[in-house]
Design a protein around this motif. Structure first.
Motif, PDB file in Angstrom:
ATOM      1  N   GLY A 191       0.728  -1.291  -0.147  1.00  0.00           N
ATOM      2  CA  GLY A 191       0.076   0.126   0.076  1.00  0.00           C
ATOM      3  C   GLY A 191       0.815   1.261  -0.132  1.00  0.00           C
ATOM      4  O   GLY A 191       1.530   1.543   0.884  1.00  0.00           O
ATOM      5  N   SER A 192       0.727   2.061  -0.986  1.00  0.00           N
ATOM      6  CA  SER A 192       1.637   3.138  -1.271  1.00  0.00           C
ATOM      7  C   SER A 192       1.042   4.259  -0.236  1.00  0.00           C
ATOM      8  O   SER A 192       2.032   5.296   0.042  1.00  0.00           O
ATOM      9  N   TYR A 193       0.139   4.065   0.481  1.00  0.00           N
ATOM     10  CA  TYR A 193      -0.509   5.076   1.315  1.00  0.00           C
ATOM     11  C   TYR A 193       0.321   5.027   2.735  1.00  0.00           C
ATOM     12  O   TYR A 193       0.396   5.943   3.353  1.00  0.00           O
ATOM     13  N   TRP A 194       1.052   4.068   2.812  1.00  0.00           N
ATOM     14  CA  TRP A 194       2.089   4.114   3.995  1.00  0.00           C
ATOM     15  C   TRP A 194       3.237   5.359   4.021  1.00  0.00           C
ATOM     16  O   TRP A 194       3.508   5.761   5.123  1.00  0.00           O
ATOM     17  N   ALA A 195       3.338   5.654   2.886  1.00  0.00           N
ATOM     18  CA  ALA A 195       4.357   6.727   2.645  1.00  0.00           C
ATOM     19  C   ALA A 195       3.697   8.159   2.660  1.00  0.00           C
ATOM     20  O   ALA A 195       4.528   8.978   2.717  1.00  0.00           O
ATOM     21  N   SER A 196       2.528   8.190   2.883  1.00  0.00           N
ATOM     22  CA  SER A 196       1.854   9.457   3.128  1.00  0.00           C
ATOM     23  C   SER A 196       1.655  10.200   4.337  1.00  0.00           C
ATOM     24  O   SER A 196       2.748   9.514   5.141  1.00  0.00           O
ATOM     25  N   GLU A 197       1.294  11.095   4.618  1.00  0.00           N
ATOM     26  CA  GLU A 197       1.276  11.553   5.974  1.00  0.00           C
ATOM     27  C   GLU A 197       0.395  10.699   6.916  1.00  0.00           C
ATOM     28  O   GLU A 197      -0.320  10.062   6.674  1.00  0.00           O
ATOM     29  N   PRO A 198       0.919  10.806   8.253  1.00  0.00           N
ATOM     30  CA  PRO A 198       0.563   9.983   9.318  1.00  0.00           C
ATOM     31  C   PRO A 198      -1.142  10.225   9.595  1.00  0.00           C
ATOM     32  O   PRO A 198      -1.536  11.161   9.183  1.00  0.00           O
ATOM     33  N   LEU A 199      -1.833   8.834   9.811  1.00  0.00           N
ATOM     34  CA  LEU A 199      -3.138   9.026  10.112  1.00  0.00           C
ATOM     35  C   LEU A 199      -3.512   9.401  11.278  1.00  0.00           C
ATOM     36  O   LEU A 199      -2.995   8.744  12.210  1.00  0.00           O
ATOM     37  N   VAL A 200      -4.178  10.493  11.407  1.00  0.00           N
ATOM     38  CA  VAL A 200      -4.645  11.058  12.912  1.00  0.00           C
ATOM     39  C   VAL A 200      -5.911  10.703  13.240  1.00  0.00           C
ATOM     40  O   VAL A 200      -6.907  10.940  12.415  1.00  0.00           O
ATOM     41  N   LEU A 201      -6.065  10.038  14.164  1.00  0.00           N
ATOM     42  CA  LEU A 201      -7.257   9.789  14.768  1.00  0.00           C
ATOM     43  C   LEU A 201      -7.830  10.710  16.018  1.00  0.00           C
ATOM     44  O   LEU A 201      -6.875  11.231  16.798  1.00  0.00           O
ATOM     45  N   THR A 202      -9.333  10.861  15.897  1.00  0.00           N
ATOM     46  CA  THR A 202      -9.775  11.905  16.866  1.00  0.00           C
ATOM     47  C   THR A 202     -10.707  10.850  17.883  1.00  0.00           C
ATOM     48  O   THR A 202     -11.388  10.265  17.466  1.00  0.00           O
ATOM     49  N   PRO A 203     -10.286  10.982  19.296  1.00  0.00           N
ATOM     50  CA  PRO A 203     -11.457  10.147  20.212  1.00  0.00           C
ATOM     51  C   PRO A 203     -12.839  10.778  20.091  1.00  0.00           C
ATOM     52  O   PRO A 203     -13.042  11.776  19.737  1.00  0.00           O
ATOM     53  N   ASN A 204     -13.776   9.752  20.489  1.00  0.00           N
ATOM     54  CA  ASN A 204     -15.183  10.319  20.893  1.00  0.00           C
ATOM     55  C   ASN A 204     -15.201  11.044  22.028  1.00  0.00           C
ATOM     56  O   ASN A 204     -14.147  11.075  22.676  1.00  0.00           O
ATOM     57  N   ARG A 205     -16.396  11.512  22.446  1.00  0.00           N
ATOM     58  CA  ARG A 205     -16.506  12.515  23.652  1.00  0.00           C
ATOM     59  C   ARG A 205     -16.059  11.875  24.716  1.00  0.00           C
ATOM     60  O   ARG A 205     -15.412  12.421  25.500  1.00  0.00           O
ATOM     61  N   SER A 206     -16.741  10.734  24.928  1.00  0.00           N
ATOM     62  CA  SER A 206     -16.363  10.035  26.338  1.00  0.00           C
ATOM     63  C   SER A 206     -14.916   9.747  26.413  1.00  0.00           C
ATOM     64  O   SER A 206     -14.166  10.060  27.355  1.00  0.00           O
ATOM     65  N   LEU A 207     -14.323   9.217  25.558  1.00  0.00           N
ATOM     66  CA  LEU A 207     -12.780   8.947  25.490  1.00  0.00           C
ATOM     67  C   LEU A 207     -11.903  10.256  25.842  1.00  0.00           C
ATOM     68  O   LEU A 207     -11.082  10.388  26.362  1.00  0.00           O
ATOM     69  N   ALA A 208     -12.504  11.112  25.011  1.00  0.00           N
ATOM     70  CA  ALA A 208     -11.664  12.700  25.097  1.00  0.00           C
ATOM     71  C   ALA A 208     -11.863  13.089  26.534  1.00  0.00           C
ATOM     72  O   ALA A 208     -10.805  13.601  27.127  1.00  0.00           O
ATOM     73  N   GLU A 209     -13.139  12.876  27.235  1.00  0.00           N
ATOM     74  CA  GLU A 209     -13.204  13.377  28.659  1.00  0.00           C
ATOM     75  C   GLU A 209     -12.438  12.505  29.306  1.00  0.00           C
ATOM     76  O   GLU A 209     -11.767  13.186  30.619  1.00  0.00           O
ATOM     77  N   ALA A 210     -12.062  11.228  29.122  1.00  0.00           N
ATOM     78  CA  ALA A 210     -11.297  10.416  30.103  1.00  0.00           C
ATOM     79  C   ALA A 210      -9.942  10.849  29.952  1.00  0.00           C
ATOM     80  O   ALA A 210      -9.048  10.997  31.027  1.00  0.00           O
ATOM     81  N   ILE A 211      -9.487  11.381  28.875  1.00  0.00           N
ATOM     82  CA  ILE A 211      -8.057  11.555  28.622  1.00  0.00           C
ATOM     83  C   ILE A 211      -7.960  12.985  29.262  1.00  0.00           C
ATOM     84  O   ILE A 211      -6.728  13.145  30.010  1.00  0.00           O
ATOM     85  N   ARG A 213      -9.416  14.033  31.858  1.00  0.00           N
ATOM     86  CA  ARG A 213      -9.288  13.857  33.491  1.00  0.00           C
ATOM     87  C   ARG A 213      -7.867  13.195  33.750  1.00  0.00           C
ATOM     88  O   ARG A 213      -7.299  13.655  34.978  1.00  0.00           O
ATOM     89  N   THR A 214      -7.273  12.376  32.928  1.00  0.00           N
ATOM     90  CA  THR A 214      -6.059  11.956  33.165  1.00  0.00           C
ATOM     91  C   THR A 214      -4.868  12.738  33.149  1.00  0.00           C
ATOM     92  O   THR A 214      -3.880  12.859  33.882  1.00  0.00           O
ATOM     93  N   TRP A 215      -4.878  13.586  32.087  1.00  0.00           N
ATOM     94  CA  TRP A 215      -3.886  14.261  31.593  1.00  0.00           C
ATOM     95  C   TRP A 215      -4.672  15.900  31.454  1.00  0.00           C
ATOM     96  O   TRP A 215      -4.928  16.019  30.430  1.00  0.00           O
ATOM     97  N   PRO A 216      -4.704  16.438  32.318  1.00  0.00           N
ATOM     98  CA  PRO A 216      -5.309  17.876  32.506  1.00  0.00           C
ATOM     99  C   PRO A 216      -4.683  18.829  31.571  1.00  0.00           C
ATOM    100  O   PRO A 216      -3.446  18.915  31.249  1.00  0.00           O
ATOM    101  N   GLU A 217      -5.245  19.718  30.627  1.00  0.00           N
ATOM    102  CA  GLU A 217      -4.510  20.593  29.696  1.00  0.00           C
ATOM    103  C   GLU A 217      -4.121  21.696  30.623  1.00  0.00           C
ATOM    104  O   GLU A 217      -4.576  21.854  31.596  1.00  0.00           O
ATOM    105  N   SER A 218      -2.918  22.277  30.117  1.00  0.00           N
ATOM    106  CA  SER A 218      -2.241  23.296  30.599  1.00  0.00           C
ATOM    107  C   SER A 218      -1.812  24.470  29.729  1.00  0.00           C
ATOM    108  O   SER A 218      -2.035  24.186  28.437  1.00  0.00           O
ATOM    109  N   ASP A 219      -1.321  25.550  30.175  1.00  0.00           N
ATOM    110  CA  ASP A 219      -0.872  26.355  29.309  1.00  0.00           C
ATOM    111  C   ASP A 219       0.570  26.245  28.818  1.00  0.00           C
ATOM    112  O   ASP A 219       1.165  26.811  28.029  1.00  0.00           O
ATOM    113  N   ASP A 220       1.205  25.216  29.444  1.00  0.00           N
ATOM    114  CA  ASP A 220       2.596  24.970  29.120  1.00  0.00           C
ATOM    115  C   ASP A 220       3.021  24.363  27.735  1.00  0.00           C
ATOM    116  O   ASP A 220       2.008  23.641  27.517  1.00  0.00           O
TER     117      ASP A 220
END
Length: 220
Positions: A191-211, A213-220
């Motif tokens: 598959g030549s698509y392996w050499a293209s840009e990385p595939l970025v996955l977006t978590p659903n709402r429940s998984l994003a909330e769990a993330i 809670r585990t790693w709170p966002e900061s300004d750093d």
């Protein structure tokens, strides 16, 4: 079909090694939690003949017990041989990774050219993954955070060993893309698509909330 599958799971070996450990006979201190999560304010009663099994929250002719620790409950300090070993410090920790080309020779894609292209592609995948995982600070499951001080790459072959210049992550990405192209040219449907840009996955709402809670966002 009836083609056999090569076992290449141990072609890549990666492990951290600690040198010059501190005292290893030190044991950690702590408490053993109550298996029933009983409150120390609870009043229980036990049989004098068998207090460990003959006990309950109602008297029923039993004598009163004021300390749950006498029955093995409550937060009891861990002592003796039950204590786990304490954390160990090392003077130096080295992350050693090895890719075995001899092991990759188990891969047979039907011809020497196709087999060589498949082996090179697998090796390139391992190199990219190693660079991404250990080429920057990383955290072990034990809670130890490590950061690389230097990286040494050694080529081992029939002619002996030779130190090579460590490639950058970007150079390894280019190597991977070149191996994808050669595998495609050799007739391997990777598959030549392996050499293209990385595939970025977006978590659903429940998984994003769990993330968050585990790693709170900061300004750093």
């Amino acid at each position: 079909g009836k083609n056999t599958q090569g076992k290449v799971g141990r072609s890549w070996v990666s492990e951290p090694v600690g040198l010059q450990p501190a005292a290893t006979d030190v044991q950690a201190t702590g408490v053993q939690g109550d298996p029933l999560n009983l409150s120390t304010d609870e009043k229980v009663y036990a049989d004098e003949a068998d207090p460990l099994s003959g006990w309950g929250f109602e008297s029923e002719g039993r004598r009163s017990v004021t300390r749950l620790s006498e029955l093995g409950h409550g937060q009891v300090p861990v002592g003796g041989t039950n204590r786990p070993p304490a954390g160990i410090s090392f003077a130096d920790i080295r992350q050693q990774s090895t890719v075995s080309f001899a092991s990759l020779r188990r891969i047979d894609a039907g011809s020497e050219g196709r087999s060589a292209a498949a082996r090179a592609l697998l090796a390139a995948i391992g190199l990219v993954a190693h660079s991404r995982a250990f080429g920057r600070p990383f955290s072990l499951r034990s809670g130890c955070d490590l950061y690389p001080v230097r990286s040494d790459w050694v080529w081992r072959g029939a002619e002996g060993e030779s130190v090579i210049e460590p490639p950058t992550h970007e150079e390894l990405i280019e190597l991977f893309r070149e191996c994808v192209g050669r595998a495609e040219a050799a007739g391997l449907p990777v598959g030549s698509y392996w050499a293209s840009e990385p595939l970025v996955l977006t978590p659903n709402r429940s998984l994003a909330e769990a993330i968050r809670r585990t790693w709170p966002e900061s300004d750093d």
